[in-house]
Write an enzyme that holds these catalytic residues in place. Structure first.
Site, PDB file in Angstrom:
ATOM      1  N   ARG A   7       0.832  -1.199   0.000  1.00 37.59           N
ATOM      2  CA  ARG A   7       0.000   0.000   0.000  1.00 37.59           C
ATOM      3  C   ARG A   7       0.865   1.247   0.000  1.00 37.59           C
ATOM      4  NH1 ARG A   7      -4.544   1.878   1.955  1.00 37.59           N
ATOM      5  NH2 ARG A   7      -3.556   3.625   0.928  1.00 37.59           N
ATOM      6  N   ARG A  63       2.040   4.469 -16.445  1.00 38.28           N
ATOM      7  CA  ARG A  63       2.449   4.238 -17.849  1.00 38.28           C
ATOM      8  C   ARG A  63       3.721   5.036 -18.156  1.00 38.28           C
ATOM      9  NH1 ARG A  63      -0.627   0.338 -18.449  1.00 38.28           N
ATOM     10  NH2 ARG A  63      -2.872   0.569 -18.489  1.00 38.28           N
ATOM     11  N   CYS A  74      -8.408   3.173 -11.932  1.00 34.54           N
ATOM     12  CA  CYS A  74      -8.541   4.369 -11.082  1.00 34.54           C
ATOM     13  C   CYS A  74      -9.979   4.498 -10.602  1.00 34.54           C
ATOM     14  CB  CYS A  74      -8.203   5.636 -11.865  1.00 34.54           C
ATOM     15  SG  CYS A  74      -6.520   5.681 -12.439  1.00 34.54           S
ATOM     16  N   GLU A  77     -12.024   7.731  -4.201  1.00 39.06           N
ATOM     17  CA  GLU A  77     -12.019   7.307  -2.799  1.00 39.06           C
ATOM     18  C   GLU A  77     -13.350   7.715  -2.160  1.00 39.06           C
ATOM     19  OE1 GLU A  77      -9.402   5.776  -1.225  1.00 39.06           O
ATOM     20  OE2 GLU A  77     -10.456   5.755   0.696  1.00 39.06           O
ATOM     21  N   ARG A  89      -4.229   7.313  -3.328  1.00 36.54           N
ATOM     22  CA  ARG A  89      -3.839   6.062  -2.651  1.00 36.54           C
ATOM     23  C   ARG A  89      -3.551   4.994  -3.695  1.00 36.54           C
ATOM     24  NH1 ARG A  89      -7.555   8.675   0.659  1.00 36.54           N
ATOM     25  NH2 ARG A  89      -7.289   8.458   2.923  1.00 36.54           N
ATOM     26  N   TYR A 109       4.019   6.072   2.741  1.00 37.45           N
ATOM     27  CA  TYR A 109       3.098   7.212   2.910  1.00 37.45           C
ATOM     28  C   TYR A 109       3.916   8.496   2.829  1.00 37.45           C
ATOM     29  CZ  TYR A 109      -0.422   3.845   3.945  1.00 37.45           C
ATOM     30  OH  TYR A 109      -1.306   2.813   3.817  1.00 37.45           O
ATOM     31  N   ARG A 117      -0.924   7.134   8.428  1.00 41.38           N
ATOM     32  CA  ARG A 117      -0.439   5.952   9.140  1.00 41.38           C
ATOM     33  C   ARG A 117       0.727   6.324  10.049  1.00 41.38           C
ATOM     34  NH1 ARG A 117      -1.594   0.821   7.160  1.00 41.38           N
ATOM     35  NH2 ARG A 117      -0.480   0.219   9.050  1.00 41.38           N
TER      36      ARG A 117
END
Ligand code: DC
Length: 339
Positions: A7, A63, A74, A77, A89, A109, A117
């Site tokens: 992530r 790309r 895509c 959120e 994210r 992050y 986080r």
């Protein structure tokens, strides 16, 4: 062979195509580098963007760096009240070959997303020192905002002590009286909408300490050892809780000697005086350049020649001269040093 997920998240400063692509590329490259992932091993990536990002699909950045075979998607959120804006994210699936060493996965992050986080983010300290008017607070605020760190203005704490003296008719030139008053002084810092607010005995004095009289009192009380011990303790406590950009005179040398990065900002006396005049005029105060220049020279002398932790460059600090440079130029220079 096994499939592993990693992530990551980052933020952008402006909803602009270049900024979205640049920050997404930076995030992808960091995930790949930190986890030793080869592009050919990436199976799929899901990108999410908050609803305020509309200028380009973040997958275009993948790309652009040669991720052409993986499945990319895509989506927007989910919007949760109060959540971090301008955020991208990533969820990446990749394969580890059996021969690959077993590496721990590093989720990444960056920028303001480091707040998402805190358990993963390494807590870092950036010390910015320099004389009055070198641009410390402007640059420290900007750097903190770009990195998602907390900005701590230590000069405001010395100003708060001077302000207390003024309000309670204590002569700040009398060391014993100031030391005696310390037990009645409680200074607290709160960050509200990314702005530092300073409280003296629960009263918000953020705007009342920004004048030349209090600056001069602060310069005097800052020479007293007991005042410094008390305020340095508070500064170290604040820095121990989170990643900070802290500005002052003795941060790199004394308050945070182990800071990850140390910057020493300077500028010519004339330029510093001109900046101060501008700042005070913006606050509705009428001042004379000549007088401000004299005040600055006096404060430089006071700050550099006091007995306890005087203003000085830490041996490992990097000098950045801000004379003739814009805020953006200096901010970029400091961010480049940190990168
Ligand atoms: O940065 P400023 O103008 O708000 O600082 C006010 C005074 O406090 C300045 O004369 C120097 C002193 N100071 C200090 O001695 N140590 C610090 N870490 C910060 C400020």
């Amino acid at each position: 062979m096994n499939i592993i997920s990693v992530r990551g998240a980052t933020t952008i400063e402006e909803n602009k195509k270049e900024n979205i692509l640049e920050r997404t590329e930076e995030l992808l490259n960091t995930i790949l580098d930190e986890n030793k992932i080869e592009i050919k091993d990436i199976k799929s990536i899901i990108f999410t963007a908050t609803e305020d990002i509309t200028k380009v699909y973040p997958a275009v950045a993948a790309r652009n760096i040669g991720i052409t075979k993986a499945a990319l998607m895509c989506v927007q959120e989910m919007h949760v009240e109060g959540s971090l804006p301008m955020c991208i994210r990533i969820m990446m699936d990749f394969q580890r070959r059996d021969k690959d060493p077993k590496l721990p996965i590093k989720h990444i992050y960056l920028h303001k997303a480091s707040k998402l986080r805190p358990d993963l983010a390494e807590s870092l300290a950036i010390a910015i020192d320099g004389p009055a008017g070198a641009g410390k607070s402007t640059i420290a605020k900007e750097v903190a905002s770009q990195l998602g760190y907390v900005y701590i203005d230590t000069g405001a704490m010395y100003r708060a002590v001077a302000y207390y003296c003024k309000e309670n008719s204590i002569d700040w030139k009398r060391e014993e009286e100031v030391i005696g008053a310390l037990k009645d002084i409680k200074i607290e810092i709160q960050i509200i909408n990314e702005k530092q607010h300073i409280y003296l005995n629960k009263k918000d004095i953020t705007d009342s300490i920004r004048n030349e009289e209090i600056a001069s009192g602060a310069s005097t009380v800052a020479t007293y050892e007991k005042v410094r011990i008390e305020l340095v303790r508070l500064q170290q406590e604040l820095a121990s809780k989170t990643s900070v950009v802290m500005d002052g005179r003795d941060i790199g040398t004394h308050v945070l000697p182990n800071a990850n990065y140390k910057i020493f900002l300077t500028a010519s006396v004339t330029e510093r005086a001109m900046r101060r005049v501008q700042e005070l005029e913006q606050n509705g105060q009428q001042v004379e350049l000549k007088k401000i220049k004299e005040d600055i020279i006096k404060r430089d002398y006071n700050d550099s020649n006091r007995k306890f932790s005087p203003l000085s460059k830490a041996e490992d600090a990097i000098i950045v001269d801000t004379t003739g440079k814009s805020i953006k130029e200096v901010t970029d220079e400091v961010l480049n040093i940190i990168k």
